[in-house]
Design a protein around this motif. Structure first.
Motif, PDB file in Angstrom:
ATOM      1  N   ILE A 164       3.651   3.008  -7.606  1.00 11.69           N
ATOM      2  CA  ILE A 164       4.196   1.764  -8.167  1.00 11.69           C
ATOM      3  C   ILE A 164       3.088   0.721  -8.252  1.00 11.69           C
ATOM      4  CG2 ILE A 164       5.846  -0.112  -7.714  1.00 11.69           C
ATOM      5  CD1 ILE A 164       7.662   1.926  -6.415  1.00 11.69           C
ATOM      6  N   SER A 165       3.140  -0.104  -9.276  1.00 10.73           N
ATOM      7  CA  SER A 165       2.138  -1.139  -9.457  1.00 10.73           C
ATOM      8  C   SER A 165       2.027  -2.002  -8.204  1.00 10.73           C
ATOM      9  CB  SER A 165       2.504  -2.033 -10.647  1.00 10.73           C
ATOM     10  OG  SER A 165       1.710  -3.207 -10.645  1.00 10.73           O
ATOM     11  N   PRO A 166       0.801  -2.293  -7.755  1.00 14.65           N
ATOM     12  CA  PRO A 166       0.662  -3.148  -6.565  1.00 14.65           C
ATOM     13  C   PRO A 166       1.228  -4.549  -6.769  1.00 14.65           C
ATOM     14  CG  PRO A 166      -1.462  -2.723  -7.616  1.00 14.65           C
ATOM     15  CD  PRO A 166      -0.485  -1.826  -8.266  1.00 14.65           C
ATOM     16  N   TRP A 167       1.292  -5.006  -8.026  1.00 15.82           N
ATOM     17  CA  TRP A 167       1.902  -6.315  -8.283  1.00 15.82           C
ATOM     18  C   TRP A 167       3.394  -6.271  -7.978  1.00 15.82           C
ATOM     19  CZ3 TRP A 167      -1.036 -10.457  -9.008  1.00 15.82           C
ATOM     20  CH2 TRP A 167      -2.348 -10.263  -9.430  1.00 15.82           C
ATOM     21  N   VAL A 168       4.041  -5.180  -8.383  1.00 14.96           N
ATOM     22  CA  VAL A 168       5.457  -5.007  -8.046  1.00 14.96           C
ATOM     23  C   VAL A 168       5.603  -4.862  -6.533  1.00 14.96           C
ATOM     24  CG1 VAL A 168       7.490  -3.537  -8.348  1.00 14.96           C
ATOM     25  CG2 VAL A 168       5.934  -3.946 -10.277  1.00 14.96           C
ATOM     26  N   GLY A 169       4.683  -4.089  -5.935  1.00 11.91           N
ATOM     27  CA  GLY A 169       4.721  -3.929  -4.485  1.00 11.91           C
ATOM     28  C   GLY A 169       4.565  -5.262  -3.766  1.00 11.91           C
ATOM     29  N   ILE A 200       0.831  -1.201   0.000  1.00 11.42           N
ATOM     30  CA  ILE A 200       0.000   0.000   0.000  1.00 11.42           C
ATOM     31  C   ILE A 200       0.872   1.260   0.000  1.00 11.42           C
ATOM     32  CG2 ILE A 200      -0.319   0.539   2.454  1.00 11.42           C
ATOM     33  CD1 ILE A 200      -3.156   0.133  -0.054  1.00 11.42           C
ATOM     34  N   ILE A 201       2.031   1.235   0.659  1.00 12.09           N
ATOM     35  CA  ILE A 201       2.913   2.406   0.675  1.00 12.09           C
ATOM     36  C   ILE A 201       3.499   2.649  -0.721  1.00 12.09           C
ATOM     37  CG2 ILE A 201       5.116   3.286   1.542  1.00 12.09           C
ATOM     38  CD1 ILE A 201       4.444   1.991   4.236  1.00 12.09           C
ATOM     39  N   LEU A 202       3.997   1.595  -1.357  1.00 13.69           N
ATOM     40  CA  LEU A 202       4.580   1.747  -2.685  1.00 13.69           C
ATOM     41  C   LEU A 202       3.527   2.185  -3.699  1.00 13.69           C
ATOM     42  CD1 LEU A 202       6.977  -1.334  -2.864  1.00 13.69           C
ATOM     43  CD2 LEU A 202       7.572   1.061  -2.514  1.00 13.69           C
ATOM     44  N   THR A 203       2.311   1.666  -3.564  1.00 15.28           N
ATOM     45  CA  THR A 203       1.259   2.015  -4.514  1.00 15.28           C
ATOM     46  C   THR A 203       0.717   3.416  -4.263  1.00 15.28           C
ATOM     47  OG1 THR A 203       0.608  -0.315  -4.659  1.00 15.28           O
ATOM     48  CG2 THR A 203      -0.975   1.309  -5.440  1.00 15.28           C
ATOM     49  N   GLY A 204       0.372   3.706  -3.010  1.00  9.53           N
ATOM     50  CA  GLY A 204      -0.267   4.978  -2.695  1.00  9.53           C
ATOM     51  C   GLY A 204       0.680   6.162  -2.685  1.00  9.53           C
ATOM     52  N   PHE A 215      -3.251   3.470   6.547  1.00  9.14           N
ATOM     53  CA  PHE A 215      -3.362   4.058   5.210  1.00  9.14           C
ATOM     54  C   PHE A 215      -4.719   3.711   4.590  1.00  9.14           C
ATOM     55  CE2 PHE A 215       1.235   3.684   5.661  1.00  9.14           C
ATOM     56  CZ  PHE A 215       1.651   4.913   5.215  1.00  9.14           C
ATOM     57  N   PHE A 216      -5.198   4.640   3.776  1.00  3.06           N
ATOM     58  CA  PHE A 216      -6.353   4.352   2.932  1.00  3.06           C
ATOM     59  C   PHE A 216      -5.863   3.759   1.612  1.00  3.06           C
ATOM     60  CE2 PHE A 216      -8.323   7.474   5.745  1.00  3.06           C
ATOM     61  CZ  PHE A 216      -9.558   6.890   5.964  1.00  3.06           C
ATOM     62  N   ARG A 217      -6.633   2.871   1.079  1.00  3.80           N
ATOM     63  CA  ARG A 217      -6.301   2.320  -0.243  1.00  3.80           C
ATOM     64  C   ARG A 217      -6.473   3.403  -1.297  1.00  3.80           C
ATOM     65  NH1 ARG A 217     -10.280  -2.144  -2.533  1.00  3.80           N
ATOM     66  NH2 ARG A 217     -11.582  -0.272  -2.514  1.00  3.80           N
ATOM     67  N   PRO A 218      -5.477   3.614  -2.157  1.00  7.73           N
ATOM     68  CA  PRO A 218      -5.618   4.650  -3.190  1.00  7.73           C
ATOM     69  C   PRO A 218      -6.648   4.234  -4.237  1.00  7.73           C
ATOM     70  CG  PRO A 218      -3.626   3.384  -3.546  1.00  7.73           C
ATOM     71  CD  PRO A 218      -4.193   2.914  -2.235  1.00  7.73           C
ATOM     72  N   LEU A 219      -7.167   5.235  -4.963  1.00  2.88           N
ATOM     73  CA  LEU A 219      -8.077   4.929  -6.062  1.00  2.88           C
ATOM     74  C   LEU A 219      -7.284   4.332  -7.220  1.00  2.88           C
ATOM     75  CD1 LEU A 219     -10.222   8.195  -5.990  1.00  2.88           C
ATOM     76  CD2 LEU A 219     -10.816   5.941  -5.020  1.00  2.88           C
ATOM     77  N   ALA A 220      -7.906   3.445  -7.946  1.00  2.00           N
ATOM     78  CA  ALA A 220      -7.202   2.755  -9.030  1.00  2.00           C
ATOM     79  C   ALA A 220      -6.715   3.728 -10.096  1.00  2.00           C
ATOM     80  CB  ALA A 220      -8.126   1.708  -9.647  1.00  2.00           C
ATOM     81  N   ARG A 221      -7.473   4.821 -10.327  1.00  2.00           N
ATOM     82  CA  ARG A 221      -7.077   5.764 -11.381  1.00  2.00           C
ATOM     83  C   ARG A 221      -5.851   6.590 -11.003  1.00  2.00           C
ATOM     84  NH1 ARG A 221     -11.912   8.227  -9.417  1.00  2.00           N
ATOM     85  NH2 ARG A 221     -11.531  10.169  -8.287  1.00  2.00           N
ATOM     86  N   GLU A 222      -5.445   6.543  -9.730  1.00  2.00           N
ATOM     87  CA  GLU A 222      -4.277   7.302  -9.300  1.00  2.00           C
ATOM     88  C   GLU A 222      -2.968   6.658  -9.735  1.00  2.00           C
ATOM     89  OE1 GLU A 222      -4.530   7.868  -5.111  1.00  2.00           O
ATOM     90  OE2 GLU A 222      -6.450   8.905  -5.174  1.00  2.00           O
ATOM     91  N   GLY A 233      -7.454   2.434 -14.457  1.00  2.99           N
ATOM     92  CA  GLY A 233      -8.729   2.240 -13.774  1.00  2.99           C
ATOM     93  C   GLY A 233      -8.782   0.845 -13.191  1.00  2.99           C
ATOM     94  N   PRO A 234      -9.907   0.446 -12.604  1.00  4.91           N
ATOM     95  CA  PRO A 234     -10.012  -0.891 -12.011  1.00  4.91           C
ATOM     96  C   PRO A 234      -9.725  -1.975 -13.036  1.00  4.91           C
ATOM     97  CG  PRO A 234     -11.885   0.485 -11.386  1.00  4.91           C
ATOM     98  CD  PRO A 234     -11.149   1.235 -12.453  1.00  4.91           C
ATOM     99  N   GLY A 235      -9.160  -3.060 -12.556  1.00  8.94           N
ATOM    100  CA  GLY A 235      -8.825  -4.188 -13.420  1.00  8.94           C
ATOM    101  C   GLY A 235      -7.687  -4.979 -12.817  1.00  8.94           C
ATOM    102  N   LEU A 236      -7.264  -6.012 -13.543  1.00 11.76           N
ATOM    103  CA  LEU A 236      -6.220  -6.890 -13.013  1.00 11.76           C
ATOM    104  C   LEU A 236      -4.901  -6.131 -12.825  1.00 11.76           C
ATOM    105  CD1 LEU A 236      -5.619  -9.799 -12.171  1.00 11.76           C
ATOM    106  CD2 LEU A 236      -4.919 -10.260 -14.531  1.00 11.76           C
ATOM    107  N   ALA A 237      -4.562  -5.236 -13.757  1.00 11.68           N
ATOM    108  CA  ALA A 237      -3.313  -4.482 -13.642  1.00 11.68           C
ATOM    109  C   ALA A 237      -3.318  -3.585 -12.413  1.00 11.68           C
ATOM    110  CB  ALA A 237      -3.078  -3.643 -14.903  1.00 11.68           C
ATOM    111  N   ALA A 238      -4.490  -3.059 -12.059  1.00 13.58           N
ATOM    112  CA  ALA A 238      -4.598  -2.166 -10.903  1.00 13.58           C
ATOM    113  C   ALA A 238      -4.784  -2.928  -9.595  1.00 13.58           C
ATOM    114  CB  ALA A 238      -5.769  -1.199 -11.083  1.00 13.58           C
TER     115      ALA A 238
END
Length: 359
Positions: A105-110, A97-101, A166-173, A177-182
């Motif tokens: 950085i992609s949550p998959w990488v995180g 969540i820190i790396l993404t928000g 932490f709050f989960r960031p929005l996918a568009r950030e 948008g929402p999806g497997l990549a996000a």
């Protein structure tokens, strides 16, 4: 015992001794889990027997099944009982969540980076505890201390979110948008199949270890470590490998947790109760077995929810739920996974007794 039942018992007894029995049972179990969301909607005579199973509850069930499977690789196979796997679960959640928000950085990488960090932390715990030959409850307390250390740090360091998390960031950030990549979806069904995919990977790894030379070494350490060392098994090295693999995969459901729920806090991912949630399915299902953590989670979570929905008196549901778990553990010290074999052995003993009487 009827001839039909006798033949069925003999066939099951022959099947469970075959090399392909366990992989086949694992495959069938995962296929059934894949069909559960649709089986919930099936109605018999106007009643849906599985209608009370919510998709959210099934997702949480698979989260704890995945963590229990990862915990089992270390504690079930080597006998080193960890009571601090919340450390790895929380590292997976917070790092992702820190790396993404914060850094986009992609949550998959995180998730992958958090897995590496968790594995390194596991190696640190193992290096310090195994070097000084901590075993049994001393080792369990040491692992709990390392988990509590992280909870204290993440609670009191503002840069790490503090007690508010932490709050989960929005996918568009950080994505289109929402999806497997996000790693975010607009409905719960994709989350279900994503965590089922994680459970499948960890289960396949657990099965591969179980059937490999590495597994034999780990089981030898569990049964008698000094004897294993005497015949040349490098016990220290293999225990470190087990804790690293276990920590690596425990971070995956932690990352999933961070991307599924809106917020994460130290009290939700590093809490003492999380340690219990992680190990309880494996203990109920069968420690040291591949199917045990999965079967145990399918009992622990749904039964808890069923009891909660059945009793309106505050606190009574917890008392009933605790009594059920105590009864299961007392009756099945080797886990629920042993019930079919115990039933077959009981019927065979009954058949032999009847044959002796007839003779």
């Amino acid at each position: 015992m009827s001839n039909a039942l006798s033949r069925a018992v003999d066939r099951y007894g022959a099947f469970r001794d075959e090399w392909y029995a366990l992989p086949a049972l694992v495959a069938v179990s995962l296929l059934v889990l894949a069909a559960v969301p649709f089986l919930r909607q099936l109605a018999l005579f106007g009643v849906a027997p599985l209608g009370w199973l919510s998709l959210n509850m099934l997702i949480i069930t698979l989260v704890w099944a995945t963590t229990a499977q990862a915990w089992n690789i270390m504690s079930g196979y080597t006998g080193q009982f960890s009571f601090g796997h919340a450390a790895f679960f929380g590292l997976g959640a917070y790092t992702t969540i820190i790396l993404t928000g914060t850094f986009g950085i992609s949550p998959w990488v995180g998730m992958l980076l958090s897995s590496v960090i968790a594995a390194v932390y596991g190696l640190l715990i193992g290096a310090l505890t195994f070097r000084y030959d901590l075993e049994g409850h001393y080792f369990a307390l040491a692992t709990l201390a390392f988990a509590e250390l992280l909870r204290y740090v993440f609670t009191n360091v503002a840069q790490l979110g503090g007690a508010s998390g932490f709050f989960r960031p929005l996918a568009r950030e950080y994505a289109d948008g929402p999806g497997l990549a996000a790693f975010q979806f607009t409905g719960d069904l994709p989350y279900y199949y994503l965590i089922l995919g994680f459970l499948t990977v960890v289960t396949v790894v657990s099965l591969a270890i179980n059937r490999s030379q590495l597994g034999y070494y780990l089981f030898a350490i569990r049964e008698r470590e000094q004897a294993a060392a005497a015949i040349g098994v490098p016990t220290y090295r293999y225990k470190l490998l087990a804790v690293a693999v276990s920590a690596f995969f425990t971070a995956w459901p932690g990352a999933f947790w961070a991307m599924y729920f809106n917020t994460i806090r130290p009290s939700t991912v590093f809490d003492l109760l999380v340690n219990v949630e992680i190990l309880l399915p494996a203990i109920v299902g069968g420690v040291g077995t591949v199917l045990g953590p999965i079967v145990g989670s399918l009992i622990v979570i749904p039964v808890g929810e069923f009891v909660r929905q059945s009793f309106e008196i505050p606190g009574l549901n917890n008392a009933v739920y605790g009594a059920i778990l105590i009864a299961i553990v007392l009756y099945s010290p080797k886990g629920v996974i042993s019930w079919p074999s115990r039933f077959v052995d009981l019927l065979r003993a009954r058949t032999d007794l009847l044959d002796d009487d007839a003779a």
